[in-house]
Write a protein that holds these residues in place. Structure first.
Motif, PDB file in Angstrom:
ATOM      1  N   GLU A 327       0.844  -1.187   0.000  1.00  0.00           N
ATOM      2  CA  GLU A 327       0.000   0.000   0.000  1.00  0.00           C
ATOM      3  C   GLU A 327       0.882   1.241   0.000  1.00  0.00           C
ATOM      4  N   ARG A 330      -3.067   4.723   2.820  1.00  0.00           N
ATOM      5  CA  ARG A 330      -4.171   4.049   3.510  1.00  0.00           C
ATOM      6  C   ARG A 330      -4.830   5.022   4.479  1.00  0.00           C
ATOM      7  N   GLU A 332      -8.111   5.005   7.202  1.00  0.00           N
ATOM      8  CA  GLU A 332      -9.160   4.221   7.837  1.00  0.00           C
ATOM      9  C   GLU A 332     -10.497   4.960   7.741  1.00  0.00           C
ATOM     10  N   THR A 391     -12.842   2.964   4.347  1.00  0.00           N
ATOM     11  CA  THR A 391     -11.407   2.676   4.285  1.00  0.00           C
ATOM     12  C   THR A 391     -10.935   2.853   2.847  1.00  0.00           C
ATOM     13  N   SER A 393      -7.641   2.423   0.349  1.00  0.00           N
ATOM     14  CA  SER A 393      -6.317   1.809   0.195  1.00  0.00           C
ATOM     15  C   SER A 393      -5.889   1.925  -1.262  1.00  0.00           C
ATOM     16  N   GLY A 395      -2.873   0.901  -3.885  1.00  0.00           N
ATOM     17  CA  GLY A 395      -1.721   0.033  -4.076  1.00  0.00           C
ATOM     18  C   GLY A 395      -0.718   0.602  -5.053  1.00  0.00           C
TER      19      GLY A 395
END
Length: 541
Positions: A327, A330, A332, A391, A393, A395
């Motif tokens: 990641e 990120r 939350e 959330t 994320s 990559g």
């Protein structure tokens, strides 16, 4: 004291050269702006904003004149950037005349907007900017990229406001559909190739962009065919000239060798005498001279023909390896407060019931789907106080677009992402670039090794920009600066690129080139944009 409202603004013989520039930015420009809307279009850095500064009296030309004198007119101007509050902001805040109320309603300007300009989104600031200019009742209104920063609704409101305006309107824009919707004529800046050099020319075409683009394409095709025909004619005359020259050499050789004819070779003596009597040798020489003149004239005609200057649009090879991290960004789930406090740990279901103190009706919400993070507001008539996020994320190879209407928190979300980004090589290009950014970029360019500089300038040319102007010390326009920042990052191999409204200020060809580059980029990409076409090209959706 102002004149009666003018029916036309005329610029005659305008020329301008920036200090220390090796050649004029433009010269001999003749253009007029009558009542109604005229679009000014052309590549980044070609001189559009400079000509507008001359038109409104903010910059003096080296040659030529503007009539009427702009200092005797009321001229409204909305610049490209929105970081500086409009000149008449305080006057607008106190103006509740029927005309200004109509401007507020057309543009959807909130009553509190003039008092909190710093907290407005880019699109809201753009509408505020235009509202202040219209409220000043200008004789001439000049808009520079009015649809930068704005969502679809704001764009529609801006078009409505432009249609209501009844003075001389000039819009510098790369927004083809805006031009088609509002403008009755286009003033087009273009680079034309004449002989061995490129020059800037300014032409006027009737109609919007669709009609103008078709006319330009037809002209360029005709010019290219005319040049090809001129080259064929030059080659044909050159070949004929070579054949004639051989005949002249034969005649001259015969003259020189005539004294060696055998006195018993009566046929050869008769041919020599016939040539003298008929003037054949003189005729060959005269024919060669006439052909030589025709060939020279053909070469001059070929050199005087103009064609569209060559573009260097093309793919840019990026020798960049994605990060090996799982990641790069990120976040939350929780709430990002717009007052600057940290995002809450609580999930969206707790909003409005815990210590956040935020009314759920004043919260924007983000939805992640495929390669999009879509933001929407619960209420259109009140400013959002925070953003509820799931959330998020991202990559090492993800391409993500952040979309949503003005004021929902796109730029705030981007800032929060950057506060949580992994330590990887990255390129960050903000929505608004400053003079400091420009100076720093030029300093970085000068500090590169010769090999890296060649690579950067080669990529810059393929983004439809002119590297020669940078090498000569020219200052990049806002659109050129965006392209330069992308190219400067290439030698370092960024594994993450984050761009806020990357198509702002870019001409149409440059948008295409940048879209190709970012679509092929092998690393992680996050863009904030209202440009759906661009988003579709570069995101993973």
């Amino acid at each position: 004291m102002t004149l009666m409202q003018p029916s036309i603004l005329t610029l005659t013989g305008i020329g301008f050269t920036y200090p220390d520039a090796p050649e004029p930015l433009f010269s001999g420009v003749d253009v007029s702006f009558p009542h109604g809307w005229t679009a000014v279009v052309g590549d980044n850095g070609i001189g559009k904003s400079t000509l507008m500064a001359i038109a409104r009296g903010a910059l003096a030309p080296d040659q030529g004149a503007v009539a009427p004198d702009p200092k005797r007119l009321v001229i409204g101007h909305c610049p490209q950037g929105v970081d500086i509050p409009p000149e008449h902001l305080d006057a607008f805040a106190a103006d509740w005349s029927p005309e200004t109320i109509a401007v507020r309603d057309t543009l959807g300007v909130g009553d509190d907007w003039p008092y909190r300009y710093d907290t407005l989104s880019g699109g809201e600031r753009k509408r505020m900017q235009l509202a202040c200019a219209l409220a000043a009742r200008p004789d001439v209104l000049i808009l520079d990229e009015p649809t930068n920063h704005v969502d679809a609704e704001a764009r529609a409101r801006i078009i409505d406001a432009m249609r209501v305006y009844r003075g001389i309107g000039v819009v510098v824009s790369h927004d083809a559909s805006l031009i088609d919707a509002v403008c009755g004529r286009c003033v087009v800046f273009s680079r034309r190739h004449v002989g061995t050099r490129n020059v800037t020319v300014v032409d006027t075409h009737p109609g919007g962009w669709t009609r103008t683009a078709a006319a330009i394409e037809a002209r360029d095709d005709a010019d290219a065919e005319a040049l090809a025909e001129a080259r064929r004619e030059t080659a044909r005359l050159a070949a004929s000239r070579a054949r004639r020259f051989d005949k002249v050499r034969q005649v001259e050789a015969a003259k020189r060798n005539g004294r060696h004819i055998d006195r018993h070779d009566h046929d050869a003596r008769d041919r020599r005498q016939l040539a003298k009597m008929t003037g054949l040798d003189r005729g060959v020489t005269r024919a060669y001279a006439r052909l030589d003149a025709r060939a020279d004239a053909a070469r001059r005609r070929e050199a005087e023909l103009t064609v569209a200057a060559k573009r260097y649009d093309g793919d840019i090879w990026m020798d960049i390896a994605p990060s090996r991290r799982r990641e790069l960004i990120r976040l939350e789930s929780g709430v990002i407060r717009f007052d600057g406090r940290d995002a809450a740990d609580a999930g969206p279901e707790a909003v409005g019931e815990d210590g956040l103190g935020l009314d759920s009706s004043r919260l924007s919400r983000a939805v992640v789907s495929g390669g999009r993070i879509r933001l929407s507001s619960a209420a259109d008539d009140v400013p959002a106080a925070g953003l509820v996020i799931p959330t998020i994320s991202i990559g090492p190879c993800d391409h993500v677009a952040v979309t949503g209407t003005n004021g929902t928190g796109k730029t705030t979300l981007l800032r929060t992402m950057l506060a949580h980004v992994a330590d990887v090589p990255k390129l960050i290009v903000a929505q608004e670039l400053t003079d400091d950014d420009r100076v720093a970029a030029m300093g970085r360019l000068q500090g590169l090794s010769s090999g890296d500089r060649a690579r950067v300038l080669g990529a810059y040319a393929r983004l439809n920009a002119d590297p020669d102007r940078l090498l000569a010390g020219g200052s990049p326009s806002p659109g050129e600066l965006r392209k330069l920042l992308v190219c400067l990052a290439l030698p370092a191999g960024p594994q993450l690129i984050v761009m806020d409204e990357p198509t702002n200020h870019l001409d149409l060809s440059s948008k295409e080139s940048l879209a190709r580059l970012l679509a092929d980029y092998p690393g992680a990409l996050v863009v904030v944009s209202h440009d759906e076409w661009f988003v579709d090209r570069v995101s993973g959706s």
